[in-house]
Design a protein around this motif. Sequence first.
Motif, PDB file in Angstrom:
ATOM      1  N   VAL A 189       0.868  -1.178   0.000  1.00  0.00           N
ATOM      2  CA  VAL A 189       0.000   0.000   0.000  1.00  0.00           C
ATOM      3  C   VAL A 189       0.901   1.223   0.000  1.00  0.00           C
ATOM      4  O   VAL A 189       1.670   1.436   0.942  1.00  0.00           O
ATOM      5  N   LYS A 190       0.805   2.027  -1.019  1.00  0.00           N
ATOM      6  CA  LYS A 190       1.793   3.075  -1.250  1.00  0.00           C
ATOM      7  C   LYS A 190       1.740   4.197  -0.224  1.00  0.00           C
ATOM      8  O   LYS A 190       2.785   4.666   0.260  1.00  0.00           O
ATOM      9  N   SER A 191       0.544   4.698   0.088  1.00  0.00           N
ATOM     10  CA  SER A 191       0.478   5.845   0.987  1.00  0.00           C
ATOM     11  C   SER A 191      -0.896   5.949   1.631  1.00  0.00           C
ATOM     12  O   SER A 191      -1.872   5.354   1.158  1.00  0.00           O
ATOM     13  N   GLY A 192      -0.955   6.724   2.691  1.00  0.00           N
ATOM     14  CA  GLY A 192      -2.224   6.962   3.348  1.00  0.00           C
ATOM     15  C   GLY A 192      -2.039   7.291   4.815  1.00  0.00           C
ATOM     16  O   GLY A 192      -0.945   7.162   5.375  1.00  0.00           O
ATOM     17  N   TYR A 193      -3.145   7.742   5.433  1.00  0.00           N
ATOM     18  CA  TYR A 193      -3.176   8.026   6.863  1.00  0.00           C
ATOM     19  C   TYR A 193      -4.309   7.221   7.492  1.00  0.00           C
ATOM     20  O   TYR A 193      -5.413   7.740   7.687  1.00  0.00           O
ATOM     21  N   PRO A 194      -4.060   5.950   7.784  1.00  0.00           N
ATOM     22  CA  PRO A 194      -5.104   5.105   8.382  1.00  0.00           C
ATOM     23  C   PRO A 194      -5.613   5.712   9.688  1.00  0.00           C
ATOM     24  O   PRO A 194      -4.830   6.237  10.498  1.00  0.00           O
TER      25      PRO A 194
ATOM     26  N   GLY B 182     -11.306   3.187   3.923  1.00  0.00           N
ATOM     27  CA  GLY B 182     -12.275   2.374   3.192  1.00  0.00           C
ATOM     28  C   GLY B 182     -12.436   0.976   3.739  1.00  0.00           C
ATOM     29  O   GLY B 182     -13.232   0.200   3.190  1.00  0.00           O
ATOM     30  N   TYR B 183     -11.723   0.641   4.807  1.00  0.00           N
ATOM     31  CA  TYR B 183     -11.793  -0.711   5.362  1.00  0.00           C
ATOM     32  C   TYR B 183     -12.216  -0.662   6.829  1.00  0.00           C
ATOM     33  O   TYR B 183     -12.038   0.352   7.520  1.00  0.00           O
ATOM     34  N   SER B 184     -12.761  -1.784   7.294  1.00  0.00           N
ATOM     35  CA  SER B 184     -13.157  -1.914   8.696  1.00  0.00           C
ATOM     36  C   SER B 184     -13.395  -3.394   8.981  1.00  0.00           C
ATOM     37  O   SER B 184     -13.245  -4.240   8.093  1.00  0.00           O
TER      38      SER B 184
ATOM     39  N   ASN C 199     -12.963  -7.022   9.608  1.00  0.00           N
ATOM     40  CA  ASN C 199     -11.917  -8.043   9.536  1.00  0.00           C
ATOM     41  C   ASN C 199     -10.892  -7.816   8.428  1.00  0.00           C
ATOM     42  O   ASN C 199      -9.967  -8.608   8.286  1.00  0.00           O
ATOM     43  N   THR C 200     -11.031  -6.743   7.656  1.00  0.00           N
ATOM     44  CA  THR C 200     -10.082  -6.502   6.558  1.00  0.00           C
ATOM     45  C   THR C 200      -9.468  -5.113   6.670  1.00  0.00           C
ATOM     46  O   THR C 200     -10.081  -4.180   7.193  1.00  0.00           O
ATOM     47  N   GLY C 201      -8.260  -5.013   6.170  1.00  0.00           N
ATOM     48  CA  GLY C 201      -7.608  -3.714   6.104  1.00  0.00           C
ATOM     49  C   GLY C 201      -7.107  -3.161   7.419  1.00  0.00           C
ATOM     50  O   GLY C 201      -6.896  -1.953   7.538  1.00  0.00           O
ATOM     51  N   ALA C 202      -6.859  -4.020   8.408  1.00  0.00           N
ATOM     52  CA  ALA C 202      -6.374  -3.541   9.698  1.00  0.00           C
ATOM     53  C   ALA C 202      -4.888  -3.197   9.588  1.00  0.00           C
ATOM     54  O   ALA C 202      -4.064  -4.057   9.266  1.00  0.00           O
TER      55      ALA C 202
END
Length: 483
Positions: free
Chosen positions: A196-201, A248-250, A252-255
Amino acid sequence: MRGLTRSRHRLTTALAAFGLLTAAAAAQATVTATPAHAATTHRILFDDGHAEEAGNADWIISTSKPDPLSQDSSPSAETDWTGALSSWGVALQKTGGYSLKTATSALTYGGSSTTDLSKFDTLVLPEPNTLFTTAEKTAIMTFVKNGGGLFMISDHTGADRNNDGEDAVEILNDLMTNNSVDSTDPFGFSIDALDVKSGYPAAISDSSDPVLHGSFGTVTKSLIADGTTATLKPSDNSAVKGLVYRSGYSGNTGAFFLTSTFGSGRVAFWGDSSPIDDGTGQSGNTLYDGWNDTGATNATLALNATAWLAGDGSTSGGDGGGGSGTCTAAQLLGNNGFESSSTAWSASSGVITNSSSQSARTGSYYAWLDGYGTATTDTLSQSVTIPSGCTTATLSFYLHVDTAETTTSTAYDTLKVQVLNSSGTLLGTPATYSNLNAAGGYTQRSFSLASYAGQTVTLKFTGTEGSTLQTSFVIDDTALDVS
């Protein structure tokens, strides 16, 4: 099935004995009771024995190892210690409540080295780039199971900094899925093979969570700069909890950041090493200052998580120390019903079986010692550490004795329940059974092992059969409950 004599070629799945005693013995020594430390002293071990400095990585708190205080005994700024994790280390050191060390050799549990895991409350794995050995994985998992904190920090898939064919995603997944203690998704998550290239989770909303709202502040966001995420599997471990999620995730995915527990211990996972990078380190490395990124609260997240792993916080979790003097109620034996075949146990060939010639008490697998009608010695054992703060430690198991002997007075065949130290010295024999205990069905047996609190011991069943007339000792549903 009374009076049964079985062939050497047992009706069973062929199982190789795991060799937990023999394979790990070289890495372990007798563990004696560890004095309880002051509540404010948290012992943190940072790993630097698995290529954490390969390529542009510089995942160390100081170039002085194992003790960063040798570089500067009273650091006030991140540059007082040299390393891309120096900000993390200095921040902990300045509180006065942490003792920090760096491991540069193989990780052990129950040994005598200054960086043996039994001497620490938390182990930090900052993007390891070489596989852990079988003995190391046993040490790490046993450490967590017995109350230690484990902080796993990954990077994106393909971040193979030393070009050995393995990256942190593969190495940490291997630790969780290919170990002798519990390979059945023990923490309740797997690391995704993503870049995942970039972001502010963003952090979830939970004002009661001690990692998101801890003594170092409140977590709102993290930073991802070529990192990965994890998939949660709460059906495997209901304690797993996603705290920070990719946009965009919550669920069980994207943690991107999560916590879990295992046995008496606590676990945290972070999907990128960029958030812990403070931008300073050894000359020649290209670093990135994610620690001080103003769009995130990475420092707060790292420090709160470290405190929680070491024992702070009110949510359920471990006692914060594989060798500490506290105790959390738990069942300590791995694979205690034998349903994962020989995982966690060392046994004579064919002892752990799903043969239809005897019956499991529950499930399909059980342990069957002797039963040949010839001179035979079978063994079954598992190493475990009983936390020093536990006042109750009860070993229990269900036993069925089946014999062809007709005597009512002579014990020709015996099963001994033994306790050994990690050097193999016999410490005690809580009970001995024989052909005289034959009866239909299973009977639960139990004994106190509280006198061994603070020690790593091996629980061993030794079945010895005479030259004629079989006796089978059948064991299922073992447990070592502490509180």
